[in-house]
Design an enzyme around this catalytic site. Structure first.
Site, short mmCIF file in Angstrom:
data_model
loop_
_atom_site.label_atom_id
_atom_site.label_comp_id
_atom_site.label_asym_id
_atom_site.label_seq_id
_atom_site.Cartn_x
_atom_site.Cartn_y
_atom_site.Cartn_z
N CYS A 259 -35.29 -1.46 30.50
CA CYS A 259 -33.84 -1.29 30.62
C CYS A 259 -33.35 -2.28 31.68
O CYS A 259 -34.15 -2.92 32.36
CB CYS A 259 -33.54 0.12 31.07
SG CYS A 259 -34.30 0.48 32.68
N HIS B 271 -35.83 3.93 41.79
CA HIS B 271 -35.48 5.36 41.77
C HIS B 271 -34.51 5.75 42.88
O HIS B 271 -33.96 6.85 42.84
CB HIS B 271 -36.76 6.20 41.90
CG HIS B 271 -37.85 5.72 40.99
ND1 HIS B 271 -38.88 4.93 41.43
CD2 HIS B 271 -38.03 5.89 39.67
CE1 HIS B 271 -39.68 4.63 40.41
NE2 HIS B 271 -39.18 5.19 39.33
N GLU C 172 -36.68 9.94 42.25
CA GLU C 172 -35.22 9.86 42.07
C GLU C 172 -34.56 11.15 42.56
O GLU C 172 -33.49 11.11 43.18
CB GLU C 172 -34.87 9.62 40.59
CG GLU C 172 -33.36 9.48 40.41
CD GLU C 172 -32.91 9.40 38.96
OE1 GLU C 172 -33.65 8.83 38.13
OE2 GLU C 172 -31.82 9.92 38.66
N SER D 108 -40.86 9.37 33.86
CA SER D 108 -40.09 10.51 33.34
C SER D 108 -39.56 10.22 31.94
O SER D 108 -39.75 10.99 31.01
CB SER D 108 -38.92 10.83 34.29
OG SER D 108 -38.10 11.82 33.73
S1 SF4 Z 1 -31.35 4.84 35.55
FE1 SF4 Z 1 -33.53 4.30 35.32
S2 SF4 Z 1 -33.89 4.27 33.12
FE2 SF4 Z 1 -31.67 4.21 33.42
S3 SF4 Z 1 -31.05 2.05 33.42
FE3 SF4 Z 1 -31.46 2.62 35.54
S4 SF4 Z 1 -33.62 2.15 35.92
FE4 SF4 Z 1 -33.31 2.19 33.70
#
Ligand code: SF4
Length: 319
Positions: free
Chosen positions: A21, A83, A135, A232
């Site tokens: 991501c 996180h 997180e 996760s």
């Molecule tokens: S919150 Fe985590 S999974 Fe979502 S875009 Fe950000 S890094 Fe990626």
């Protein structure tokens, strides 16, 4: 009825989207750029993202992963993981004069800002998330007290709050979308005045990867999720496939793939968590081919275009 065919005839279906991501991309780039700009060692508090392959690669390049800041020498450069961190950690780094680059995903920071506002309005905050996940520790560490963790609908039933009229909730960004809806419904049933985030905290990448598994699952006989055990969002993908009635396994390296998982399967679905690199997913595809799978086909799905800017001091030099 057609005979089940052997793995030698199996087709691999690739979920879209899968893998990295924007927040993970950015976090890894922050470490790589810091290494280029300042040289090794660069300290990183916690795994930059929850993927063993990524961590091993950065370690080879000179990153040193530590659990706590007291392992970082005075004056060194330290990077906070995607996180996020608590205010206490941030203050400690400042007090020690460390050179900090923050790889907290901007979508996690958004939740931190929400927590700050909700607390300023005098609300007690329920966080929906997994105990012990970095997180959750970072987000709950945005307030000195006034935060309660729930992990399940059962937790909601036993929750003790100070004032049901001054209550709000936030969530971890990488939860199961469906389970979170159930927990939110339970919270609203017990505390009808609970305030909610302006926009859901579960991030676009988590939502999109779960939607892609929902689309893929009815078309396959088994699902392989590429991801590390502490990721996760990868765990949620595996659970989701199983809830949809498809056996699902998570692997972190090609050698973990077991031939019996795919024996006699006609179609093998492959996806990857948001912290799993495409090179690793491709190595799993190669292993499936070694085991006899033939065709590889990408499924249709959302093309993600999200990207986040790098922190000041690590941005490309113009010119
Ligand atoms: S919150 Fe985590 S999974 Fe979502 S875009 Fe950000 S890094 Fe990626």
């Amino acid at each position: 009825m057609s005979e089940p065919i052997t793995a030698a005839d199996a087709e691999i279906l690739l979920a879209q989207p899968r893998g990295f991501c924007a927040g993970v991309d950015r976090a890894i780039e922050i470490v790589e750029r810091a290494l280029q700009r300042f040289g090794a060692p660069i300290y990183v508090r916690h795994e930059i993202v929850h993927n063993a392959y990524v961590v091993a690669d950065l370690r080879r390049k000179g990153a040193v992963f530590v659990r706590e800041l007291d392992e970082v020498p005075a004056g060194a450069t330290v990077i906070f993981s995607a996180h996020g961190v608590s205010k206490e950690v941030r203050n400690e780094a400042q007090a020690r004069g460390l050179n900090v680059f923050d790889a907290t995903c901007p979508l996690v920071t958004k939740v931190h800002v929400e927590v700050g506002k909700m607390r300023a309005e005098g609300c007690e905050i329920v966080m929906i998330g997994h105990k012990g996940h970095p997180e959750v520790e970072g987000t709950m560490g945005q307030a000195e007290g006034g935060m309660l963790l729930v992990e399940s609908v059962a937790d909601v039933q036993t929750l003790q709050v100070a004032d049901p009229a001054r209550l709000a909730y936030v969530t971890q960004t990488t939860l199961s979308v469906d389970e979170t809806l159930e927990i939110v419904a339970a919270l609203k049933a017990r505390f009808p005045l609970i305030a909610e985030p302006k926009k859901q905290d579960i991030c676009y990448a988590t939502q999109n990867r779960q939607d892609a598994v929902k689309f893929m699952a009815p078309q396959v006989d088994v699902v392989i999720v590429v991801g590390s055990p502490n990721s996760s969002n990868s765990n949620r993908l595996r659970e989701l496939a199983e809830r949809l009635g498809v056996p699902a396994y998570m692997v972190d390296a090609p050698e973990q793939l077991r031939a019996e998982w795919i024996a006699g399967k006609r179609r093998i679905g492959l996806t990857a968590g948001a912290s799993a690199p495409e090179a690793l997913a491709q190595s799993i595809v190669d292993r499936l081919r070694e085991l006899g799978a033939r065709n590889v086909r990408s499924l249709g799905g959302i093309e993600e275009t999200m990207s986040f800017p790098l922190p000041k001091g690590l941005q490309p030099v113009a010119g």
